[in-house]
Design an enzyme around this catalytic site. Structure first.
Site, PDB file in Angstrom:
ATOM      1  N   HIS A  23     -39.649  11.890  33.977  1.00 51.21           N
ATOM      2  CA  HIS A  23     -38.777  12.698  33.132  1.00 51.21           C
ATOM      3  C   HIS A  23     -38.790  13.863  33.618  1.00 51.21           C
ATOM      4  CE1 HIS A  23     -42.107  14.642  31.425  1.00 51.21           C
ATOM      5  NE2 HIS A  23     -41.556  15.212  30.405  1.00 51.21           N
ATOM      6  N   PHE A  78     -34.593  24.535  27.477  1.00 50.27           N
ATOM      7  CA  PHE A  78     -33.620  25.579  28.280  1.00 50.27           C
ATOM      8  C   PHE A  78     -32.242  24.964  28.127  1.00 50.27           C
ATOM      9  CE2 PHE A  78     -35.109  22.524  31.593  1.00 50.27           C
ATOM     10  CZ  PHE A  78     -34.019  21.898  31.736  1.00 50.27           C
ATOM     11  N   LYS A  86     -33.771  30.524  28.228  1.00 52.27           N
ATOM     12  CA  LYS A  86     -35.012  30.113  27.684  1.00 52.27           C
ATOM     13  C   LYS A  86     -35.232  30.844  26.230  1.00 52.27           C
ATOM     14  CE  LYS A  86     -37.905  27.755  31.131  1.00 52.27           C
ATOM     15  NZ  LYS A  86     -38.378  26.612  30.459  1.00 52.27           N
TER      16      LYS A  86
END
Length: 472
Positions: free
Chosen positions: A395, A203, A469
Site C-alpha cells: 500500500h 495528505f 499535510k
DNA sequence: ATGTAC
C-alpha cells in the site's frame, strides 16, 4: 526468525510452534533485511496461530511493526471458525487513497499557481488532528445517512457526480453497517470530521504523470504524460479510531468465552458470527462508509479549488479510483469465500474478476500506491498471480524509522534536500520530519518486488509537485 | 493513525 527463500522475492516463514499455517513474506533481499529488524515477523506468526486462519498469512514488501497485525499484513479467515479481529484491520478503518485526474498539463502550471493550490486547499479542507481538523461543513443528518449508505449520499446531496461512484472500491458502500453498533463516543467524534484530512501520513498532493510504463492501461485509466493529478490520502479519522479502540476492548474480554487463545492483545478476535463479531462488522462498515465519503467530500473541495484557479469545471476532474488500505471484507478467492483482513494492503483484482467495477473489467482495478512526500507514487494493476495473497499488494513505501527515530536521526538539512522542489506550504521541519522520505523505505524497490513476480504491472509513476499535510 | 494516556 528463519526465512526460507521460496521463489522470486518471496520468503517462506514455515509453520512452527502454535502456528496453524505458513506465512509468506514478499521482499527483495534488502527489504527482507529491514523487515527482520522490527517485530513484524513475530506478529505475522502470531496471526498464523489464530483459530480459523487461512493459509497463507502474508507480509507485503512494505511490512513493518504495528498494533497486532503488522502494517503490510494480510490475514484471511474462513470456515466454521472464521474469526474477526479489530486490531487486524487497524485503528484507521478504511484509511485509503483516491486519485483524481485533470485535463491540465504541467505546462499549464507555474510556481505561483502551485502555491495558490496549496493555499486554497488549506483554506477549504480542515487539516490536522483534534479541534482544528474537525470542522465539518455537512449537516448531522447527512453524517448519519453516510454511515449506512456510503459516498452515494454525498453525491445525492450535491457533493459529487454519479460517475464518481463507479470508480470507488465497492462503489463506496460496504453493506451491513448499523449505527446502533457504534458507540456514542465514536458518533460524537465523527460527526464533526466528515470532509477533514487529519494528520500523520495523510495528505493531499498535486502531482504530474512523469512516466508511463503501460500505454494501453494508462490510456484506459485516462492518463497521459505530463498530466496533472491530485491524490487524497485519508481515512475515518477519530470515528474509526474510536470504533477500533472500543472493539479491541470488547474482543479481549469476549475471546475466552469462545475458547479463543490470543497470542497477543492486538490480535484480539472473536468468531465473526458471534454477537460481538457481528456488532464489530456493522460498526466497521459504518467507518468504511464514513471514510469513502470523507474522500468524496474532500474531492468536492478540490474540484472547487481547481475551478477557482484554472477555471476548469468540476465534471472534468475525474476520479481514477479510490481504495481502502485498512479493511476486513468477505471476498471470493481460490474457490472459497474468506474474510480478508488487509492492514496496510490494497486489493488488486485482475482483469475479468467478478468483483471489479464495470469500468475496469478489462484492465483490473487501478492500484494506487503513494510514495512519500518527496518521492513518486505509482499506479499499477494486479494480475491473476496476485491470487496467492488474496489479491492483495503493498500500500505504500512502509516506514523504516519510527516518528521518534526520524526526529532524532534526520537533520533539517537532510530533510530540506529530500523534499527539494516540492511546495509544502508554511510547514516547518519540526512538523514534517516524521514524514520525511528518509523515514520510509525506497518506494521504487518496494513496488519492484511484486512487479518482478508478475503479481502487478506498473502503469504509471506520479511525481509530487506540492503537498498539503495536517499539523499533528 | 489518534482529543498522541485511563
Amino acid at each position: 526468525m528463519e526465512l526460507i527463500k521460496s521463489g522470486i522475492n518471496r520468503y517462506l516463514l514455515p509453520k512452527q510452534g502454535k502456528m496453524k499455517v505458513n506465512c509468506y513474506i514478499y521482499a527483495t533481499e534488502k527489504l527482507a533485511a529491514m523487515i527482520k529488524k522490527d517485530n513484524s515477523l513475530r506478529q505475522l506468526t502470531n496471526a498464523a496461530s489464530l483459530i480459523g486462519v487461512v493459509e497463507p498469512v502474508c507480509g507485503m514488501p512494505d511490512l513493518h511493526q504495528g498494533f497486532g497485525l503488522p502494517i503490510g499484513g494480510v490475514m484471511a479467515t474462513g470456515g466454521p471458525n472464521a474469526l474477526i479481529s479489530a486490531g487486524a484491520v487497524g485503528m484507521d478503518i478504511n484509511c485509503g487513497v483516491r486519485l483524481l485526474r485533470t485535463e491540465l498539463h504541467k505546462f499549464d502550471l507555474n510556481e505561483e499557481c502551485v502555491k495558490k493550490f496549496v493555499e486554497e486547499v488549506q483554506k477549504k479542507v480542515p487539516t490536522g488532528i483534534g479541534k482544528g481538523g474537525s470542522k465539518s461543513k455537512v449537516h448531522r443528518h447527512i453524517f448519519q445517512k453516510v454511515l449506512l449508505k456510503g459516498s452515494r449520499v454525498l453525491v445525492e446531496e450535491g457533493f459529487g457526480f454519479p460517475e464518481d461512484l463507479t470508480a470507488v472500491e465497492e462503489n463506496g458502500l460496504l453493506e451491513g453497517a448499523d449505527i446502533d453498533a457504534v458507540s456514542k463516543l465514536s458518533l460524537s467524534r465523527g460527526e464533526s470530521q466528515l470532509g477533514t484530512l487529519g494528520g500523520g501520513n495523510h495528505f493531499i498532493e498535486l502531482q504530474e504523470v512523469e512516466n508511463i510504463e503501460a500505454d494501453d492501461l494508462a490510456h484506459h485509466f485516462g492518463l497521459f504524460p505530463g498530466q496533472i493529478t491530485v491524490m487524497i490520502h485519508t481515512g475515518s479519522r477519530g470515528f474509526g479510531h474510536q470504533i477500533c479502540t472500543d472493539f479491541c476492548r470488547v474482543f479481549l474480554q469476549a475471546a475466552p468465552k469462545y475458547g479463543i487463545e490470543l497470542p497477543e492483545r492486538g490480535l484480539a478476535g472473536v468468531p465473526v458470527d458471534s454477537p460481538e463479531g457481528k456488532e464489530y462488522f456493522a460498526a466497521m462498515a459504518a467507518a468504511v462508509n464514513f471514510a469513502f465519503a470523507n474522500r468524496q467530500l474532500i474531492n468536492w473541495d478540490i474540484r472547487g479549488v481547481i475551478k477557482k484557479i484554472w477555471g476548469i469545471k468540476g465534471e472534468l476532474v475525474k476520479v481514477v479510483y479510490d481504495l481502502a488500505h485498512n479493511i476486513a471484507k468477505w471476498e471470493h478467492c481460490r474457490g472459497d469465500t474468506v474474510l480478508v483482513h488487509r492492514k496496510g494492503a490494497i486489493r488488486a483484482l485482475p482483469p475479468k474478476h467478478p468483483l471489479i467495477s464495470s469500468i475496469y473489467k478489462k484492465t483490473g482495478n487501478p492500484v494506487l500506491v503513494p510514495g512519500t512526500m518527496g518521492t513518486s507514487s505509482y499506479i499499477m494493476v494486479g494480475t491473476k498471480a496476485a491470487e496467492e495473497t488474496f489479491f492483495s499488494v503493498n500500500h505504500g513505501a512502509g516506514r523504516v524509522l519510527s516518528r521518534r527515530a526520524a526526529w532524532k536521526s534526520i537533520s533539517g538539512e537532510e530533510f530540506q534536500k529530500s523534499v527539494q522542489g516540492i511546495y509544502y506550504g508554511k510547514r516547518s521541519y519540526r512538523e514534517l520530519v516524521d514524514e520525511a522520505p528518509g523515514a520510509y523505505k525506497d518506494i521504487d524497490e518496494v513496488v519492484k518486488t511484486l512487479a518482478d513476480r508478475n503479481m502487478v504491472r506498473i502503469v504509471a509513476r506520479l511525481r509530487p509537485l506540492a503537498v498539503v499535510k495536517g499539523k499533528d
